[in-house]
Scaffold this motif. Structure first.
Motif, PDB file in Angstrom:
ATOM      1  N   PHE A   1       0.868  -1.489  -0.092  1.00  0.00           N
ATOM      2  CA  PHE A   1       0.011   0.104  -0.038  1.00  0.00           C
ATOM      3  C   PHE A   1       0.769   1.562  -0.257  1.00  0.00           C
ATOM      4  CE2 PHE A   1       0.279  -1.006   4.063  1.00  0.00           C
ATOM      5  CZ  PHE A   1       0.774  -0.059   4.779  1.00  0.00           C
ATOM      6  N   PRO A   2       0.221   2.652  -0.463  1.00  0.00           N
ATOM      7  CA  PRO A   2       1.150   3.966  -0.180  1.00  0.00           C
ATOM      8  C   PRO A   2       1.769   4.234   0.648  1.00  0.00           C
ATOM      9  CG  PRO A   2      -0.729   3.869  -1.746  1.00  0.00           C
ATOM     10  CD  PRO A   2      -1.277   2.859  -0.911  1.00  0.00           C
ATOM     11  N   GLY A   3       2.989   4.256   0.635  1.00  0.00           N
ATOM     12  CA  GLY A   3       3.803   4.892   2.298  1.00  0.00           C
ATOM     13  C   GLY A   3       3.095   6.321   2.572  1.00  0.00           C
TER      14      GLY A   3
ATOM     15  N   ILE B   1       8.036   0.305  -3.982  1.00  0.00           N
ATOM     16  CA  ILE B   1       8.478  -0.459  -5.150  1.00  0.00           C
ATOM     17  C   ILE B   1       8.485  -0.405  -6.694  1.00  0.00           C
ATOM     18  CG2 ILE B   1       8.806  -2.640  -3.642  1.00  0.00           C
ATOM     19  CD1 ILE B   1       5.727  -3.335  -4.812  1.00  0.00           C
ATOM     20  N   THR B   2       7.040   0.444  -6.940  1.00  0.00           N
ATOM     21  CA  THR B   2       6.283   1.710  -7.966  1.00  0.00           C
ATOM     22  C   THR B   2       6.103   2.917  -8.340  1.00  0.00           C
ATOM     23  OG1 THR B   2       4.292   0.074  -7.777  1.00  0.00           O
ATOM     24  CG2 THR B   2       5.675  -0.807  -8.477  1.00  0.00           C
ATOM     25  N   SER B   3       5.950   2.604  -8.622  1.00  0.00           N
ATOM     26  CA  SER B   3       5.784   4.506  -9.008  1.00  0.00           C
ATOM     27  C   SER B   3       4.642   5.443  -9.790  1.00  0.00           C
ATOM     28  CB  SER B   3       7.653   5.533  -8.408  1.00  0.00           C
ATOM     29  OG  SER B   3       6.462   6.964  -8.519  1.00  0.00           O
ATOM     30  N   GLU B   4       3.832   5.740 -10.598  1.00  0.00           N
ATOM     31  CA  GLU B   4       3.025   5.841 -11.281  1.00  0.00           C
ATOM     32  C   GLU B   4       2.641   7.311 -10.798  1.00  0.00           C
ATOM     33  OE1 GLU B   4      -0.575   3.728 -14.350  1.00  0.00           O
ATOM     34  OE2 GLU B   4       0.850   2.762 -12.286  1.00  0.00           O
TER      35      GLU B   4
ATOM     36  N   VAL C   1      -2.376  11.487   1.418  1.00  0.00           N
ATOM     37  CA  VAL C   1      -1.377  11.279  -0.330  1.00  0.00           C
ATOM     38  C   VAL C   1       0.251  12.311  -0.057  1.00  0.00           C
ATOM     39  CG1 VAL C   1      -3.088  10.554  -1.283  1.00  0.00           C
ATOM     40  CG2 VAL C   1      -2.206  13.395  -1.287  1.00  0.00           C
ATOM     41  N   GLU C   2       0.630  12.255  -0.355  1.00  0.00           N
ATOM     42  CA  GLU C   2       2.310  12.961  -0.036  1.00  0.00           C
ATOM     43  C   GLU C   2       1.988  14.236  -0.625  1.00  0.00           C
ATOM     44  OE1 GLU C   2       4.098  13.904  -3.179  1.00  0.00           O
ATOM     45  OE2 GLU C   2       2.729  13.470  -4.627  1.00  0.00           O
TER      46      GLU C   2
ATOM     47  N   PHE D   1       1.178   7.892  -7.636  1.00  0.00           N
ATOM     48  CA  PHE D   1       1.079   7.295  -7.136  1.00  0.00           C
ATOM     49  C   PHE D   1       2.176   6.032  -6.428  1.00  0.00           C
ATOM     50  CE2 PHE D   1      -0.573   2.776  -6.652  1.00  0.00           C
ATOM     51  CZ  PHE D   1      -0.679   3.168  -5.056  1.00  0.00           C
ATOM     52  N   ASN D   2       2.637   6.453  -5.016  1.00  0.00           N
ATOM     53  CA  ASN D   2       4.112   5.392  -4.839  1.00  0.00           C
ATOM     54  C   ASN D   2       3.311   3.861  -4.311  1.00  0.00           C
ATOM     55  OD1 ASN D   2       5.729   7.229  -5.680  1.00  0.00           O
ATOM     56  ND2 ASN D   2       5.045   8.541  -4.176  1.00  0.00           N
TER      57      ASN D   2
END
Length: 312
Positions: free
Chosen positions: A162-164, A176-179, A216-217, A278-279
């Protein structure tokens, strides 16, 4: 008169079965609600509960027109049974950790609907684990972020995805992924046929928009502050449905709406300005009970996703 419990010492397997039924009845709020969870009829549950009360020589619960309620003794026994089952689980985990070959459950919980690329990589992770550790029973499920955090902290899950954005004490976060996500509307929205240059900040602040429902960030929070947040939807599939209604605008990753973009059913609004990242993070407990299983998962994720997790 001696009213001591007739439950034998040590406790028999039959008693453990009755106690598991008792816990299910309590946690489901009554006999009727526990039927589907246990897979047995209400009348059978009633018989088992009566047997348990008879063996304990205690009144554990009240049932009738007033509904289901635990007695004071029932509350005490419930807490003791939870401690008992936790101890049995701890024992199983301890014995399992002494073996060189990993066994038992391996629990991965996801908070988000994964895009196709991430799904394929997760499939590779699952395949490697299945080939290398065939005695592990994999559990892959989805839960809200708050539930995953609790499961990790209580050692009920090994890995969370999940997003950190909002990190809590006791958990470790490894990206692990970023979009990129973009502000979108459907063909039924008034913005659809407007060019970006005529969609002003005032226009954006006027129409109803969707909040993701979680922190969110920072750059994402800044983007959300520009909007008239009138609805909430965390999951991307439900958020897309709300956007497709034509009633709302909202942020979506392009990978989740590419088909709609190609078919002219959705559009992105001012993509160079109204966007944020979205990380997705791999989240673990810092001091997990089954560290060997967490280490295995972390290593395989590292290998498949080609990320150096410890640089965060």
């Amino acid at each position: 008169m001696n009213k001591s419990s007739i439950i034998p010492k040590p406790i028999a397997e039959y008693d453990l079965r009755l106690l598991r039924i008792f816990v299910s009845v309590v946690e489901n709020g009554g006999f009727s609600a526990a039927e589907s969870a246990l897979g047995i009829t209400r009348s059978t549950i009633s018989i088992h509960m009566s047997n348990l009360e008879e063996r304990m020589k205690l009144k554990l619960c009240l049932r009738g027109r007033g509904g289901f309620a635990l007695t004071e003794d029932g509350h005490t026994v419930y807490r003791a049974v939870i401690n008992l089952f936790d101890s049995l689980n701890d024992f199983s985990l301890l014995v399992g950790s002494l073996s060189n070959e990993l066994s038992g459950e391996l629990v991965i919980l996801c908070a988000d609907q994964l895009n196709q690329t991430t799904q394929r990589k997760l499939s590779d992770v699952i395949n490697i684990i299945h080939q290398d550790s065939p005695n592990l029973h994999l559990v892959l499920d989805s839960e809200p972020i708050a539930n995953i955090e609790k499961s990790l902290l209580k050692d009920k899950a090994h890995i969370g995805l999940f997003p950190g954005y909002q990190q809590i004490e006791g958990l470790a976060y490894q990206p692990i992924t970023s979009e990129a996500v973009y502000l979108c509307c459907s063909k039924d929205h008034p913005f659809f046929n407007k060019v970006d240059t005529v969609i002003s900040a005032d226009d954006l602040a006027e129409v109803p928009a969707i909040h993701p429902g979680v922190d969110v960030e920072p750059s994402g929070s800044e983007q959300l502050r520009k909007l008239n947040l009138m609805a909430k939807s965390y999951q991307f599939d439900t958020r897309k449905a709300m956007i497709m209604s034509g009633s709302y605008i909202g942020f979506m990753p392009q990978s989740y709406i590419q088909q709609e973009l190609n078919q002219g059913e959705m559009r992105i609004i001012r993509p160079s300005e109204l966007t944020y990242q979205f990380n997705l993070s791999l989240v673990t407990k810092k001091t997990p009970r089954e560290a060997n299983k967490v280490a295995l998962l972390t290593e395989v994720f590292n290998r498949v996703f080609n990320r150096v997790f410890n640089k965060i």
